[in-house]
Structure formats: C-alpha cells, structure tokens
Design a protein around this motif. Sequence first.
Motif, short mmCIF file in Angstrom:
data_model
loop_
_atom_site.label_atom_id
_atom_site.label_comp_id
_atom_site.label_asym_id
_atom_site.label_seq_id
_atom_site.Cartn_x
_atom_site.Cartn_y
_atom_site.Cartn_z
N VAL A 196 26.01 15.48 -79.08
CA VAL A 196 26.16 14.29 -78.23
C VAL A 196 27.57 14.20 -77.67
N GLU A 197 28.54 14.49 -78.52
CA GLU A 197 29.93 14.46 -78.06
C GLU A 197 30.19 15.56 -77.04
N ILE A 198 29.60 16.73 -77.24
CA ILE A 198 29.76 17.82 -76.28
C ILE A 198 29.18 17.42 -74.93
N GLU A 199 27.99 16.82 -74.93
CA GLU A 199 27.37 16.38 -73.68
C GLU A 199 28.26 15.38 -72.94
N ALA A 200 28.82 14.43 -73.67
CA ALA A 200 29.68 13.42 -73.03
C ALA A 200 30.92 14.07 -72.43
N GLN A 201 31.53 15.00 -73.15
CA GLN A 201 32.73 15.66 -72.65
C GLN A 201 32.43 16.54 -71.45
N VAL A 202 31.29 17.26 -71.48
CA VAL A 202 30.91 18.10 -70.34
C VAL A 202 30.65 17.24 -69.10
N GLN A 203 29.95 16.13 -69.28
CA GLN A 203 29.67 15.26 -68.14
C GLN A 203 30.95 14.70 -67.54
N GLU A 204 31.88 14.30 -68.40
CA GLU A 204 33.15 13.77 -67.89
C GLU A 204 33.93 14.82 -67.11
N LEU A 205 34.01 16.04 -67.68
CA LEU A 205 34.76 17.10 -67.01
C LEU A 205 34.07 17.53 -65.72
N LEU A 206 32.75 17.66 -65.75
CA LEU A 206 32.01 18.08 -64.56
C LEU A 206 32.12 17.02 -63.45
N SER A 207 32.06 15.75 -63.81
CA SER A 207 32.19 14.68 -62.81
C SER A 207 33.57 14.72 -62.15
N SER A 208 34.59 14.98 -62.95
CA SER A 208 35.94 15.06 -62.38
C SER A 208 36.07 16.26 -61.43
N LEU A 209 35.41 17.38 -61.75
CA LEU A 209 35.44 18.53 -60.85
C LEU A 209 34.71 18.24 -59.54
N MET A 210 33.56 17.57 -59.61
CA MET A 210 32.83 17.22 -58.39
C MET A 210 33.65 16.26 -57.51
N LYS A 211 34.36 15.37 -58.17
CA LYS A 211 35.22 14.46 -57.40
C LYS A 211 36.37 15.22 -56.75
N LYS A 212 36.89 16.19 -57.47
CA LYS A 212 37.99 16.99 -56.93
C LYS A 212 37.52 17.87 -55.78
N TYR A 213 36.34 18.49 -55.91
CA TYR A 213 35.83 19.37 -54.85
C TYR A 213 35.35 18.57 -53.63
N ASP A 214 34.98 17.30 -53.84
CA ASP A 214 34.60 16.39 -52.75
C ASP A 214 33.47 16.98 -51.90
N ILE A 215 32.34 17.29 -52.56
CA ILE A 215 31.20 17.88 -51.84
C ILE A 215 30.01 16.91 -51.82
N GLY A 216 30.24 15.64 -52.10
CA GLY A 216 29.19 14.64 -51.95
C GLY A 216 28.15 14.62 -53.06
N ILE A 217 28.47 15.17 -54.24
CA ILE A 217 27.53 15.24 -55.36
C ILE A 217 28.04 14.35 -56.49
N SER A 218 27.13 13.60 -57.10
CA SER A 218 27.45 12.78 -58.27
C SER A 218 26.59 13.25 -59.45
N ILE A 219 27.22 13.33 -60.62
CA ILE A 219 26.54 13.77 -61.84
C ILE A 219 25.91 12.55 -62.52
#
Length: 336
Positions: free
Chosen positions: A156-179
């Motif tokens: 559960v902790e791994i899932e939360a950390q992956v989602q947080e990191l992946l969301s920050s990458l999508m925000k950084k790449y700015d390609i219109g995708i939300s996790i």
Amino acid sequence: MVSIRRLLTIIGFIFLISILGLVAITSWYTVDESEQAVITTFGKVEEGITEPGLHFKWPWPIQSVKKLSKETFSLQFGYKEKDGKVESFPKETKMITGDENIVLADMVVQWKITNPAKYLFNAENPKEILRDATSASLRSIIGSTKIDNALTSGKVEIEAQVQELLSSLMKKYDIGISIIAVKLQDVDLPNEEVRKAFTNVTDAREMMNTKINEANKYRNKRTKEAEGERDAIISKAEGDRASRIEQAKGEVALFNSLYNEYKNSKEITEKRLILETIDSVLPNAQIYIMKDDGNTMKYFPVQPMQQVLPNDQQSQQKADQSSENTQKRGENNGQE
C-alpha cells in the motif's frame, strides 16, 4: 461554343454545390457526454469544448475539431490481458530492491485526459511517455524498499509513493494527463529456488521473533517477582525501623522517668542501681544486705526471704526486678 459554355456552367454549378455542401457539413459538429473536443483555427488551438450537444464552427479548412474521450484509461505495466489471456513481460517487470534482491513487479495505472489540447500538441506520443514514466517511478520506489516490505505489508505504501512520483512527473511533462490510481498487481520472486530460500529466511526470522518474545516474557516475569521481593524487603525494613523508633522512644521515656526519681533521691537510686547491676551480671550470686557498726555484724539474706514469699508475691517481685533492671540499663545508656 454553346456546348462548351454550358459545360463550364454545369461544372461551376457542381463546384458551388460541393463548396456549399462542404461548408454545411463542416460548420457544425456534436460532442457526446463521454467526449471532449478541441477547436483549432488554421492549426492554432482556440478552445476546449467539454459541454455535450450540437456546436458550430467555421468550415474546414478554417477551423477543425478533434475529439477525445473522457473515460478513465488503464495502463497495464508488465503484462497484457487480452481475451481473458494474460501475457507477462518479465524483462519489463524485473527490478532490484533496496537491499539488493531481485523481484518481479507489475501494476495498473488508471489515468484520464484532463487537458486535451496539451495531450494532442505538447507531445508526439503521450501514452509512451506515460509508460516510461510509470516504469521509472516504480523502479525508483522499489529500489528504495526492502524486499520484505515489497512482498508483504508494504504494498500500500509503495502504491502511494508511486502515484505521488508519477503524478509529479506528469505535471512536469505537461502532457494533459492526470493519474487517478495506481495498483500493484503482483510482486513476486523471479524463480522457485529463490522463493524457497526466501521462505526459509522468513521462517527463521519468525522463529527468532518467537524466541525473543518468549525471552522478553520470562524477563518480565522475573522482573515482577524481583520487584515484589524488593517491595517485601522494603516493607519489612520500614516496619523494623518503626519498631526500633518506638522502642527507642520507650527507652527514652523510661530513662527520663528514672532520671526524675534519681534527682529526688540520689542515694537510694544509686544503691538500687548497684544491686540491680550485680543481679544482672551475677544472677546466681547470694546477695546479703550487711551492716557493720563496730559491734556484732548483722546481715539480711535476700534470696531465702524470696523463697519464703508466696508464689504470687515472688512473681510480682520478679516483675518489679525486671522493670528495675530495664530502668537501670536505660539509665546506664543515658550516662554513657
């Protein structure tokens, strides 16, 4: 000549009809409830349309519309499910944990297109970018996690950390995708031999924890018993102290009363103390009270007189003598 003019007229009429038909067809469009649209004017993004219904625009090629779905998509990382069959990709899911063990981890990422304009024009292949970012995020988190947590209670902790990191990458790449969500499907060891070795290590660790718990239980038991014995000794010592204090107070009171009697009649008290001292030091000695005035010596035997006395009187005399001995000892202690 007439025929050529007429032919040109017919061709022009057909062309005009075609233009008008194209204008009529491309001047309006519909958006379903599950869709969102982007309007471009000569290739430039104008606005996003999210309201369902019939909409109008400038005809092509002035304006064009691109439609995208509002649904939630699922990215399957490490495997592919099709027609009820699951195909795994071990090379994609093999990664190293923080304590340098190899595991296979696959997961599902749920995502949505929240900005269709950026999704269409900020990246050539946003889905591929999302897959690469998912792989990087999962490997990063697994690479800082111990194998025990990855295989058991830390998912559960791994899932939360992956989602947080992946969301920050999508925000950084700015390609219109939300996790929306991240779900680990499976985290396993690469082969049966490694699984068996890990199981043995886990069993040994559980046995160790059991022994530690038993030792702590025994230690706590012995500690409680020792504390009980300590409290009993302290309680007994407190009782002895109180008893000694009260006894000392009684001896002091006895000495004070004896001292008061001594002040009133010093000679009698001195003789009495001498006789009691002799009696206590030499309990079996024959005591005589003698008087020598130059004539015939006179004496008074004390012990025979005690034997003549009745039993009750002898008992009383012994009690009085014991009390006097006690008084005498208290006085001697006070004088010392």
